[in-house]
Design an enzyme around this catalytic site. Sequence first.
Site, PDB file in Angstrom:
ATOM      1  N   LEU A  74       0.796  -1.218   0.000  1.00  0.00           N
ATOM      2  CA  LEU A  74       0.000   0.000   0.000  1.00  0.00           C
ATOM      3  C   LEU A  74       0.838   1.282   0.000  1.00  0.00           C
ATOM      4  CD1 LEU A  74      -2.838  -1.166   2.403  1.00  0.00           C
ATOM      5  CD2 LEU A  74      -2.763  -1.250  -0.097  1.00  0.00           C
ATOM      6  N   CYS A  75       2.126   1.149  -0.272  1.00  0.00           N
ATOM      7  CA  CYS A  75       2.988   2.334  -0.376  1.00  0.00           C
ATOM      8  C   CYS A  75       2.783   3.031  -1.712  1.00  0.00           C
ATOM      9  CB  CYS A  75       4.466   1.943  -0.245  1.00  0.00           C
ATOM     10  SG  CYS A  75       4.976   1.637   1.442  1.00  0.00           S
ATOM     11  N   HIS A  76       2.858   4.351  -1.682  1.00  0.00           N
ATOM     12  CA  HIS A  76       2.749   5.146  -2.900  1.00  0.00           C
ATOM     13  C   HIS A  76       4.076   5.159  -3.649  1.00  0.00           C
ATOM     14  CE1 HIS A  76      -0.611   6.710  -0.522  1.00  0.00           C
ATOM     15  NE2 HIS A  76      -1.160   7.005  -1.683  1.00  0.00           N
ATOM     16  N   MET A 119       9.103   4.442   4.990  1.00  0.00           N
ATOM     17  CA  MET A 119       9.169   3.065   4.471  1.00  0.00           C
ATOM     18  C   MET A 119      10.331   2.900   3.500  1.00  0.00           C
ATOM     19  SD  MET A 119       7.011   1.448   6.182  1.00  0.00           S
ATOM     20  CE  MET A 119       7.321  -0.093   5.342  1.00  0.00           C
ATOM     21  N   GLU A 120      10.628   3.932   2.735  1.00  0.00           N
ATOM     22  CA  GLU A 120      11.752   3.870   1.798  1.00  0.00           C
ATOM     23  C   GLU A 120      13.073   3.772   2.552  1.00  0.00           C
ATOM     24  OE1 GLU A 120       8.274   4.980  -0.428  1.00  0.00           O
ATOM     25  OE2 GLU A 120       9.027   5.685   1.497  1.00  0.00           O
ATOM     26  N   ASP A 134      24.066 -11.773   1.751  1.00  0.00           N
ATOM     27  CA  ASP A 134      24.183 -12.527   0.507  1.00  0.00           C
ATOM     28  C   ASP A 134      25.635 -12.621   0.032  1.00  0.00           C
ATOM     29  OD1 ASP A 134      23.174 -13.889  -1.872  1.00  0.00           O
ATOM     30  OD2 ASP A 134      23.708 -12.038  -2.916  1.00  0.00           O
TER      31      ASP A 134
END
EC number: 4.6.1.17
Length: 166
Positions: A74-76, A119-120, A134
């Site tokens: 739901l992030c823009h 969020m970014e 990794d």
Amino acid sequence: MEFTHFDGSGNAVMVDIGEKAVTRREASAQGEIGVSEECYQKILEGSMKKGDVLSVARIAGIMGAKKTSEIIPLCHVISLTKVAVDFEMIGERKDRNPKKRYIRAVCTVRCEGKTGVEMEALTGVNTALLTIYDMCKAVDKSMEMTDIFLCRKKGGASGDYERAED
């Protein structure tokens, strides 16, 4: 209580930000990864077989921040004006596993937009730490990612936030 990401029928929805003002927004997040002494030394020396671990992790963190809307439902989509990923070689920590050496990643994200970039920043730091894992897993499968959190944010309707020191 009214939820912003659900409609009246309980369906998930993306918040409408159409009426919000464009403002400068910035957020920083950080996290750490604990690695073995051997792994830590190889990262410091640049002798890991897969290459320069922190340079690749920096690029991955930047890419992760840019792709946040593709992996968090739901992030823009946000036009970012800055993404920076920095690392600090902490080494041994008295308050943590004595067999581990720690590396801190910090991701700072900025935009001129209608919604925040927390969020970014969090996605960027997580992607950077996952990339370290990794690139180093052949040497140390016991790495542990820890203490991932939002450090601060500026701008937006909810105002500024700065995480208090523990």
